[in-house]
Structures are given as C-alpha cells and as structure tokens.
Design an enzyme around this catalytic site. Structure first.
Site, PDB file in Angstrom:
ATOM      1  CG  HIS A  82      -1.699   1.343   1.268  1.00 36.83           C
ATOM      2  ND1 HIS A  82      -2.870   1.309   0.419  1.00 36.83           N
ATOM      3  CD2 HIS A  82      -1.603   2.326   1.885  1.00 36.83           C
ATOM      4  CE1 HIS A  82      -3.561   2.634   0.821  1.00 36.83           C
ATOM      5  NE2 HIS A  82      -2.585   3.371   1.573  1.00 36.83           N
ATOM      6  CG  ASP A 161     -13.085   3.076   5.078  1.00 36.88           C
ATOM      7  OD1 ASP A 161     -12.742   3.963   5.929  1.00 36.88           O
ATOM      8  OD2 ASP A 161     -12.832   2.976   3.952  1.00 36.88           O
ATOM      9  NE  ARG A 168     -11.654  10.537   7.979  1.00 36.82           N
ATOM     10  CZ  ARG A 168     -10.807   9.879   7.643  1.00 36.82           C
ATOM     11  NH1 ARG A 168     -10.990   8.425   7.199  1.00 36.82           N
ATOM     12  NH2 ARG A 168      -9.516  10.216   7.332  1.00 36.82           N
ATOM     13  CB  SER A 183      -9.813   4.971   6.332  1.00 30.60           C
ATOM     14  OG  SER A 183      -9.938   4.734   5.090  1.00 30.60           O
ATOM     15  CE  LYS A 187      -9.981   2.033   2.239  1.00 31.73           C
ATOM     16  NZ  LYS A 187     -10.326   3.281   1.781  1.00 31.73           N
TER      17      LYS A 187
END
Lengths: 432, 432
Positions: A82, A161, A168, A183, A187
């Site tokens: 990520h 989320d 948000r 968040s 995922k």
C-alpha cells in the site's frame, strides 16, 4: 448506549472501550446513530486522537462491517503493498506481476484517483476492456491461478469505512492519523493478506511533508497490522518530485511496461524492485533482502514479470493498443540552470487540467491525457530545452497546465543533487 | 462558501470572519448546510474556542435570525437580569415586580426547567391561569404599562439558536463558553434591553464549579453585552447550596410572595435586593448602589413591589389560590451535627423525582410538588429533627427523594459557617 455520552467521553480524552467503538460505528452504519453525531465524534477524534487499542478496535469494526476475502484454503503467502499516494506513483502495476512471478500471491484491491493524485484503477482502465469490477470469488480464483489480480473496492467490503469516509470528506475530518490508518488498514485486511509492505511517501508532494510525520504515520499503520497478526514492512520514500517521468493514466501504464521490459526511469525501477524485494521476503520466497532483490531482478530480466502482467491484462479483459492523445505540446525552459525542485502537486494539477484526473468523483477521465517530464531534480537544463511534453485532446486548452508546469519547476544556478529515493526501512514481525 | 473549508479553518485555529460565521449559521438555518457539518463545526469550536469578535458575530447572527422586541418608542430604561441557573433560584419573580416598582422597565423572556434546575416559566405557570405565551406586541404593551412582563421564548425569537441548541444537546457540544454566551446573549438582546444584570452562580450546584471559571463566564458574557452597546453588571453568587428554602414550582412562588411581603429566607431576600439594586442603578433610578439598595428596600416595605407582582399575575391571567400537594413527608436527621453541605444538585433531583421537574422536554410537571429545606449550611441539627419536608401526590414514591436528600446533607461534628452569598461584583459601562 447514549450516543452523546460516547461523543463526550472521546471529547474529554477518555479511552473508549472496544465495545463502545463497535456499537457507535455499527449504530451509525445501521442508521440509529445520526450523521451529525458521527461527525461530532470524528471531530473529537481529530482533536483527541486514539490510543493503539482504540485504533485497532475501529479498524476491526470497519473490517468486519463487510466481507473479507478468505484465502485460508489457498497455499502460499498473500502479500500486498500500500502506498500513501503521490504523483506518478505507479509501482503497483509493476510490483503485482513481478512479485507474483516470484511465487508470492498478490491480492490487490485498489482505489481511484481524486484531486492531484492518480489511482491504480484509473491507470489499469486506460487499457481498453480492462475490468476491475470483479466479484470477490473471481478475485480469489485469479489470485490463486495467476498469482495476482487487480480489483476495486466492492460495495460489500468495509461499508462502515465507505460511509464514514464520505462524511469525513465534507466535515473537515480527513487529516487525522488514526482515522486514516483505520480506513487504509481495514480495506487492506479485507484482502485476506498475510503480510503487507507500506510505501509511506514523504516530502513536498506527499500527504506527510516531513520525515517525522511520515514515520509517525508508518508506525501507526504498522501497529494495526501487528494487532491484526500480520507481518509488515514500511519504507519511507521520496515524494519531493513525481516518481518516474510519466503522469497520466495510459502514459503511466506504458512507463510500467517499459520497466517490466527492463527499461524505464531509474527511480521507478529501483523503488519497484525494493518494494517487491520486501514483499518477497514477507512471502518467504527469499531468506533475506539481498537474495529477494536478486530474485526480483531475475524475474524482470527473464521476462517472467512482463509475462505475468500480460496474462493479468488478458485475464481481466484488457487488450492493446491503448488510445493515444490527439496531440502534444512542448513546454520549454525559460532560462538555463539546474533543476532544484519539481513540485509534485503542481505537476499533478497540470495533468488533471488536461483531463487525466477528476476533481469530483463523477468527472470523466481522458485516459490518454497527461504529461512526460524530461527533466528531474539535479538535471542540467538549457534555455529553450523541453522540460515537459503535454499529451491532450486537440480542443483542450493547455494554458493552465503550462502555468502549473513552469510554476512547478525551480531552476538554480548552482549544481543540485537528486534526492534520496528511500529514506528508511521500518520492520517488525507479526504475531503469526 | 464551501462548508468544509469553514470547518477546517476553525479546526485549524484561524479566526473566522463575521461574514463567514453569518453565512455558515444562516446556511444551516436555511438548510443548505447539513446538521453533520454544523455539529463538526460546533465540536471544532469546543476545542478551539472563539475570539471576542467571533463570539459577537455568532451572537449577532443568532439575534438577527429572528425578531427583536423594539422599545425605542417607549420612555425609560429597559433592564433585565439573567441567572446561569441553580436550585431554588427564583429571584426573577421577586426582582421583576420590585425593579418595575422602582420605575425601571423589566422585559423578561424566560425558559423552562430541564434536569435538576427549575425554570421561571414553570414556576409562574404553577399559578392557575398564568399565561406566558404572549405575543411580542402584548409583551411590549404590558412592559410599557405595568413595567414588567414575563413570557417564554416564541418561535420567531432567535430561531438559529433554537436549531443549534437542539443539535448541541445530542452531539456533546453544550459545555462550551462561547457557544453558551452567544446562546444566552442573543436571547437577552432580543428582549430589546438597554442594560443587563448577570447572576453568575458558582459552587458545587452551579454549571461553573470554581470562582475562576465563573468569572471567566461572566467576563465572556459581559464582553458580548459591551459589543452590543449595552450596560452590564455581573454578580458572582453562591450555589454551594439551594437558594432560599423552597424547591418546586408553587412552593417557590409562595416563597417569593413571602419575600415581597417583607418575610422569607434571608439569603433569597438579600440576593434579590442586591440584584435589584444593580438593575436600578443601570436603569438610572438611583445615583449609586447604596441609594438603589434603599430604594429597593423601600418598594418592598411600602408594598409597591407586591402590588406590582399581583397586577402582573392578574394581567397575565393568573388567579390564586395555587394547588396544594396532596400530602407531605418529613425527612429527619439520622444523627446530630452542624450542616456542612447541602448538595444543590441532589436536592434538585429529589424534587424532580417527586414530579416537580422534567427529564425530557415533554414530561408533565406537578406544580405542587417539591420540598422545603428546614436546615441550611451552618445550622445546628439534632438527631430526629426534620431536615426537609417533601410535598407530593399520595401515590408517588418518596424513596428516591429520601435517599437523595439524606445524601445531599453532610453533617459535621464541628461548627460550620454559612457560605458568603455574593463573592464579587463585576462592572463595566456599555458604549452608549
């Protein structure tokens, strides 16, 4: 549970229990807790932060609010990467097939671009026919067979989320480390991974501008991975200028294929190999980082990585050639000097203004639009030399892109040095 | 205006402009700004506070969101009193007619009780027929003719405050000085007053427990009054025990009539005279506080204050006698000693449990219910002596009230002293 009490408890700096977080978040998903209570709570979290325990409880709640890919019956380690995002950051397209070619399974659930940064899904979809809307079953089958699959988030992955993120976005509560971490990690954990390599960007073009902030974010993300019993490695890498030379969807895919062909810009190649090597170590296909790096270079050189990429594209319905921009426009240096800075955000916005990205989530992207940087930090430039080539539709104005690009480049009379690419590697082992 | 930007600006500690506050609040009243954005903003205000300018801008916006009583064509100074609330705090019923009898106009818009504190409207409505739902026109006429009128907030006074207060109540954003100040002052300014005397309570039974906090609240309220060009005096007064002896609506009205008859508990009488004297000074009916105090005592002694009270009651449809409780229950001291503490909140909750108040805004009140304290701080108590008499319906359980009362009283073997009644007078002159 009285919602206002949970809000006040967080507001007053007390630690919420796992059960309180679960009830509050699931109450919100179920509609018993109102938007206005969740947004007040999110703002209280912005100011008061969350403990490790609270962040993990939030992550776990969001993860279990939806379905989770289950690879327990599939042999081999599943490892994903990520990135916290940047301009020209396209390593997923290289890493996925490369690491799969090295024998590690790579289940990749990616996002779309918004604002000045691009998204992996948009890049892949610039390949005509490429389908990222697969079911979790198809996803699992392809990861098992080919070793890699690229899909987008489905409605049934982390719905908590999704609902909280949308809130948000309109209530000024995006920029908050525990919320960002929960968040991202919910995922990633929904992918059914065993290990994760984090590419945490730092510098003027990154969400975190300083090394210290970036390391704080990396640490917070790693703590969640550990709480989940996953192995995790984080690299703090440079985003003081765009990564590679191409910015824009089809242009970036082409650049990735260059790297898979043993060519392409040195920085993109180097970072892709480093990230891949760490994934290979986590996936136990090499004993240490040096032999993992050698294995990564070997699957690149042998063409196995490229073969995996082509198979993945075919399997997901993609076919070449990609569409080409109708025309190009060169932007030339107004004076001579050494490149001191190439502000990533401005380059991203220049590309966006050509149609390569979206400002609102329903904007339509021109897959062929974007730009190629010919000069990066440390390079010598002669007045009149081409700094950047813009790729765009004939009817599209390039005025804004031109201003942005010239604004992004800072030239200096003195020699300058290219920034370091990788600042730090942070490692830890999971519980399992 | 982009709502999330206003939220972020406040969140990041920047001062909002008057225009930004106006647009945000009026956008909320108009429905263009969502509940969830207002609640996130309110939480950001909770953490970041508001400057004097911002607090005034918020007050002004809420004030002008509705109608304002216009007394400009009525001779004489209009002065009101506001108390931050406590148990047994019933001075409005005495002060209104007393100050009117001294020649100052007193336009009083009051609230209802919620939780352990009572409300002036509920007290007045324990007089059969007393109507507090008058139009602003009738209100103005009565203030002009009689010098005093008691009404409740109408739907067209400060609607922005009404909508925001309801949201604050369910999002943990009540306890915030600038929001409290703007809410109080917008409603007071809507009365069309020239001057205001603030009774800011301090002590265990007050919203502000410490002297320092109470003075901070007083200062913030005074700053708004000054910004509005109003004359204002604040008294910091004791709420370490209930004020007077009666708690409960009809019981409190009777106690007020005792004071208007030259009788009643000393603390209630003294505080009523002090607050009245400061109002008389602001209303220019006396040159200094000493002669104002004399004037207040004179209108009490002469019966003019009582006459004004009776006229007001008649004018607003009230008629005596008031209803009486079906029965009473005595609570006796379990041991001997000196009263060291009478926790006001517990006494308020005891009265509430007998039906004198409401927990939810639609609860129905028993006007005759409540209690009379026979012992206060400093008093000597013999075991078996009656501490408190409960007034209640025959079918009502008194168990909870008994526990609360015995819990509220702390007895000490050592002699104790009654607390001071008035700690401080804070004065300032308005712009006009």
């Amino acid at each position: 549970m009285i919602p206002a009490q949970i809000i006040r408890k967080k507001r007053d700096g007390q630690e919420l229990t796992r059960e309180e977080i679960r009830e509050f978040v699931m109450g919100y998903v179920g509609g018993e807790i109102a938007d206005y209570q969740m947004s007040a709570w999110l703002m209280a979290v912005f100011f008061k932060g969350m403990t490790k325990k609270e962040t993990w409880a939030l992550t776990e709640t969001m993860l279990h609010s939806g379905v989770i890919a289950d690879f327990t019956d599939v042999d081999g380690f599943k490892v994903d990467k990520h990135s916290t995002g940047g301009v020209g950051d396209k390593t997923s397209l290289i890493i996925g097939p490369l690491v799969a070619a090295a024998g590690v399974k790579v289940p990749m659930i990616s996002g779309r671009g918004l604002g000045h940064t691009g998204g992996t899904l948009d890049k892949l979809e610039s390949i005509p026919g490429f389908n990222t809307r697969l079911s979790l079953d198809t996803f699992k089958k392809q990861v098992t067979d080919l070793g890699v699959c690229f899909i987008g988030q489905t409605a049934d992955i982390c719905p908590a989320d999704k609902k909280m993120y949308a809130l948000r976005d309109v209530t000024g509560t995006v920029e908050c480390i525990p919320l960002i971490c929960a968040s991202i990690m919910s995922k990633k954990l929904a992918e059914g991974i065993d290990g994760l390599v984090l590419d945490v960007k730092t510098g003027s073009g990154a969400f975190m501008k300083s090394r210290k902030e970036s390391e704080r974010l990396a640490k917070a993300l790693m703590e969640i991975a550990q709480a989940a019993g996953k192995k995790v490695t984080a690299l703090i890498t440079d985003m003081n200028q765009p990564l590679g030379n191409a910015v824009g969807n089809a242009l970036e895919v082409t650049e990735c294929m260059d790297v898979l062909n043993g060519l392409g810009p040195a920085d993109l190649r180097e970072l892709s190999i480093e990230l891949s090597a760490h994934m290979i170590v986590l996936g136990k296909k090499a004993k240490n980082i040096d032999s993992a790096r050698k294995l990564a270079e070997e699957v690149l050189r042998s063409g196995e990585a490229l073969k995996h990429f082509e198979k993945t594209v075919r399997q997901q319905g993609g076919r070449f050639p990609m569409s080409k921009a109708e025309t190009t426009t060169s932007i030339k240096a107004l004076r001579s000097g050494y490149v001191k800075a190439v502000e990533a955000e401005k380059i991203g916005l220049a590309s966006l203004s050509l149609g390569a990205g979206r400002l609102k989530s329903d904007d339509v992207i021109d897959p062929a639009a974007g730009l190629i940087l010919h000069k990066k930090i440390g390079d010598k430039v002669q007045k009149g030399e081409v700094l950047v080539t813009l790729y765009h539709g004939k009817s599209r104005s390039t005025e804004q892109a031109r201003t942005m690009v010239l604004d992004a480049y800072e030239l200096s009379a003195k020699k300058t040095k290219a920034p370091r690419l990788i600042y730090k590697v942070m490692q830890t082992k999971g519980k399992t």
